[in-house]
Design an enzyme around this catalytic site. Sequence first.
Site, PDB file in Angstrom:
ATOM      1  N   LYS A 125       0.865  -1.187   0.136  1.00 12.86           N
ATOM      2  CA  LYS A 125      -0.038  -0.075   0.045  1.00 12.86           C
ATOM      3  C   LYS A 125       0.924   1.373  -0.104  1.00 12.86           C
ATOM      4  CE  LYS A 125      -4.190  -2.114   2.346  1.00 12.86           C
ATOM      5  NZ  LYS A 125      -4.834  -2.067   3.618  1.00 12.86           N
ATOM      6  N   GLN A 160      -5.048  -1.404   9.640  1.00  8.92           N
ATOM      7  CA  GLN A 160      -5.045  -2.776   9.012  1.00  8.92           C
ATOM      8  C   GLN A 160      -5.590  -3.722   9.979  1.00  8.92           C
ATOM      9  OE1 GLN A 160      -3.948  -3.415   5.764  1.00  8.92           O
ATOM     10  NE2 GLN A 160      -4.828  -5.644   6.449  1.00  8.92           N
ATOM     11  N   ASP A 211     -11.580   2.800   3.447  1.00 13.35           N
ATOM     12  CA  ASP A 211     -12.161   1.512   3.624  1.00 13.35           C
ATOM     13  C   ASP A 211     -13.515   1.288   3.575  1.00 13.35           C
ATOM     14  OD1 ASP A 211     -10.849  -0.880   2.754  1.00 13.35           O
ATOM     15  OD2 ASP A 211     -10.399  -1.571   4.854  1.00 13.35           O
TER      16      ASP A 211
END
Length: 297
Positions: A55, A99, A122
């Site tokens: 990422k 995460q 997200d």
Amino acid sequence: MTQATIIDGKAFAADLRAKVAEEVAELKAKHGVTPGLAVVLVGEDPASQVYVRNKGQQTEEAGMYSETHRLPAETTQDELLAVVAKLNADPKIHGVLVQFPVPPHISQMDVVAALSPDKDVDGLTVTNAGRLASGLPALAPCTPTGCMMLIKDVVGDLKGKTAVVIGRSNLMGKPMAQMLLAADCTVTIAHSRSQDLPGIVRQADIVVAAVGRAEMVKADWVKPGAVVIDVGITRYPARDPEAAAAGKTRLVGDVAFDEVRAVAGAITPVPGGVGPMTIACLLANTLTAAKRLSGIA
């Protein structure tokens, strides 16, 4: 027998990242805004470490500002929430992603609730989930967004198509169903308690498998010519005994690829299908968030 078209998610994702990079350059030149993405990783999970590193690399390659906050596994929930609060308030950060999974002493639900919906790239907050379900502009979860792009690229107009989503998670199954519904598909969400799962799947023009059970979807589950999107990923020992003995592995999806390919019209491979789309869509969401937070149409 004609085999299914292989959907090249890797190539599609590369095109999407290139388009994002062009828009980032334009945003910098015209408005002096550099989209910023911050990723927070708690603990030492190997898969998460690789994912976070990728990422960061792809964020910088797109011309964005990237931050990675690596916290030890013993980090308390309050300490993590303090980091999130700081990033929520940081004007150079437009996207914040924690995460998952986090260590068991930390509540994933509380972490998601702490995220600013405007920076929730997200798409996990209740606000963004509600906006998606209501047909309003939202930062939608990256993986289903990527799946939807691949489906539309193959199928075109989805009106009236029958779709089955196997899996009902907040991150994948539920938002995937909402996106398909918004495209005028007739949608069924199937799950572990569904009766006659093969029979349900067999009715679908579009199948999205996202349950994490290796090669669960067999050829006799699939309607001839259906589009099959495989979101699952399980790591197995390599097929070659010597390679397996050396610790080498292979990735397997939720779909029995070789046999389903003989029935389906189009199918995503694992790896190289849905996976690359997730980070590409994350970059696209970060760009969108930067524009909205900066008041740019």
